[in-house]
Design an enzyme around this catalytic site. Structure first.
Site, PDB file in Angstrom:
ATOM      1  N   SER A 149     -27.928 -47.059 -38.440  1.00  0.00           N
ATOM      2  CA  SER A 149     -29.494 -46.519 -36.654  1.00  0.00           C
ATOM      3  C   SER A 149     -28.730 -46.647 -35.041  1.00  0.00           C
ATOM      4  CB  SER A 149     -30.149 -47.355 -37.406  1.00  0.00           C
ATOM      5  OG  SER A 149     -30.476 -48.696 -36.568  1.00  0.00           O
ATOM      6  N   GLN A 165     -27.369 -23.017 -48.482  1.00  0.00           N
ATOM      7  CA  GLN A 165     -26.882 -24.745 -48.933  1.00  0.00           C
ATOM      8  C   GLN A 165     -27.623 -24.754 -47.886  1.00  0.00           C
ATOM      9  OE1 GLN A 165     -22.635 -23.679 -49.206  1.00  0.00           O
ATOM     10  NE2 GLN A 165     -22.931 -21.810 -50.983  1.00  0.00           N
ATOM     11  N   HIS A 191     -29.728 -29.031 -46.166  1.00  0.00           N
ATOM     12  CA  HIS A 191     -29.691 -30.654 -45.678  1.00  0.00           C
ATOM     13  C   HIS A 191     -31.090 -31.203 -44.848  1.00  0.00           C
ATOM     14  CE1 HIS A 191     -25.857 -31.393 -46.836  1.00  0.00           C
ATOM     15  NE2 HIS A 191     -25.886 -29.934 -46.758  1.00  0.00           N
ATOM     16  N   ARG A 192     -32.159 -31.383 -45.695  1.00  0.00           N
ATOM     17  CA  ARG A 192     -33.615 -31.589 -44.904  1.00  0.00           C
ATOM     18  C   ARG A 192     -33.581 -32.864 -43.723  1.00  0.00           C
ATOM     19  NH1 ARG A 192     -32.931 -31.061 -50.593  1.00  0.00           N
ATOM     20  NH2 ARG A 192     -33.722 -33.113 -50.885  1.00  0.00           N
ATOM     21  N   GLU A 230     -35.067 -20.865 -37.980  1.00  0.00           N
ATOM     22  CA  GLU A 230     -34.438 -19.094 -38.923  1.00  0.00           C
ATOM     23  C   GLU A 230     -35.024 -17.880 -37.632  1.00  0.00           C
ATOM     24  OE1 GLU A 230     -32.706 -17.862 -41.920  1.00  0.00           O
ATOM     25  OE2 GLU A 230     -34.131 -19.236 -42.607  1.00  0.00           O
ATOM     26  N   ILE A 231     -34.146 -17.777 -37.453  1.00  0.00           N
ATOM     27  CA  ILE A 231     -35.076 -15.989 -36.689  1.00  0.00           C
ATOM     28  C   ILE A 231     -35.826 -15.607 -38.261  1.00  0.00           C
ATOM     29  CG2 ILE A 231     -32.898 -14.601 -37.573  1.00  0.00           C
ATOM     30  CD1 ILE A 231     -33.266 -12.522 -35.363  1.00  0.00           C
ATOM     31  N   GLY A 275     -37.797 -12.361 -39.750  1.00  0.00           N
ATOM     32  CA  GLY A 275     -37.725 -10.925 -40.652  1.00  0.00           C
ATOM     33  C   GLY A 275     -39.143 -10.363 -41.165  1.00  0.00           C
ATOM     34  N   ARG A 276     -39.976 -11.176 -40.714  1.00  0.00           N
ATOM     35  CA  ARG A 276     -41.252 -10.782 -40.223  1.00  0.00           C
ATOM     36  C   ARG A 276     -41.773 -10.308 -39.526  1.00  0.00           C
ATOM     37  NH1 ARG A 276     -46.031 -15.080 -42.194  1.00  0.00           N
ATOM     38  NH2 ARG A 276     -46.490 -13.433 -43.128  1.00  0.00           N
ATOM     39  N   ARG A 296     -19.854 -31.171 -46.272  1.00  0.00           N
ATOM     40  CA  ARG A 296     -19.679 -29.862 -46.470  1.00  0.00           C
ATOM     41  C   ARG A 296     -17.965 -29.558 -46.218  1.00  0.00           C
ATOM     42  NH1 ARG A 296     -22.523 -27.142 -49.065  1.00  0.00           N
ATOM     43  NH2 ARG A 296     -25.496 -28.030 -49.431  1.00  0.00           N
TER      44      ARG A 296
END
Length: 278
Positions: A69, A89, A93-94, A100-101, A103-104, A200
């Site tokens: 902690s 990938q 890691h939630r 994120e940028i 694309g919409r 990683r």
């Protein structure tokens, strides 16, 4: 607690550190450092009365004994540019916070990952999810890159035509390949960041994400050098054994026959060999 300022971290704030052919990692912000871990563990205010050596020993003790902690009190925020397949990938890691940028909303740039010659390899014969360690011929590497780039540019040309036609951006983007570069803001506390780095930086992780993890490790070292040194000693370079494997290890060290057989023996032997390689 006093606000923690780490001069080494301040010196690299907002600097881009290149990764792969077009990517980068940038430390945007940080909260806390080694001092914050110590303050949190001792529930004290301002600079402690202990020596640097005692502080380092405390951090090492905390990490070695899974008192995690206090490490969660240190938070780092990164701006990362990476190929989409690396981001897919990364999102596993939630325990971190990620944006994120889109694309919409945005027209995606004509930027795609093309591996270097040394990173082009055949499928491994003994690893279903990885590449072989054997080098390919320069001709094979050149042809591979040519085909990758051709597919990327064909896909982007069609994407541009669809956007220019007035098609909704959220539909125009759907055929863009995994090699497309995307950008994320990624915020993670030090405890969970260490878990990310453990996985990683491992040789079993895909090479491209290992490259990003290696840069993340060095930037994190600027924020919390003592904690990172402890991480490298106990987690990155360490290895754990099950109770059954510990019994086998004791038997082998005592000169007795290994009690493990079959798959258990194979896993034990592989783990010992892997530990030696680490």
């Amino acid at each position: 607690m006093a606000h923690c300022i780490v001069p080494e971290a301040e010196a690299i704030i907002d600097r881009e550190f290149p990764v792969l052919d077009k990517g980068f990692v940038r430390l945007v912000d940080y909260y806390g450092g080694d001092a914050r871990i110590v303050q949190s563990a001792r529930v004290s205010y301002g600079d402690g009365t202990k020596t640097v050596r005692e502080d380092a020993a405390l951090i090492d003790y905390l990490l070695r004994n899974d008192h995690t902690s206090p490490f969660e009190q240190v938070v780092l925020t990164f701006h990362i540019k990476m190929p989409v397949f690396v981001a897919r990938q990364w999102v596993r890691h939630r325990t971190a916070r990620m944006n994120e940028i889109s694309g919409r909303y945005s027209v995606m740039r004509n930027e795609f990952y093309v591996p270097a010659d040394d990173d082009i390899a055949l499928q491994s014969t003994d690893n279903k999810q990885g590449r072989s360690t054997e080098s390919v011929s320069p001709e094979f590497a050149a042809q591979t890159k040519k085909l990758l780039e051709q597919g990327q540019q064909d896909a982007y040309r069609i994407y541009t035509e669809l956007v220019d036609s007035g098609l909704a951006r959220e539909l125009a983007r759907i055929n863009l390949p995994l090699a497309l570069y995307t950008e994320i803001y990624w915020q993670c506390d030090l405890h969970n960041l260490m878990h990310f780095l453990k996985l990683r930086l491992d040789s079993h992780a895909q090479k491209e994400i290992r490259d990003y993890a290696a840069v993340i490790l060095e930037l994190t070292r600027k924020v919390a050098p003592v904690a990172v040194a402890s991480f490298e000693n106990h987690i990155k370079s360490g290895i754990s054994f099950s109770g059954e494997e510990m019994e086998a290890l004791r038997a082998v060290l005592d000169g007795k026959e290994n009690p493990l057989t079959g798959k258990k023996l194979e896993r034990f032997t592989a783990k010992v060999e892997y530990g030696i390689q680490k």
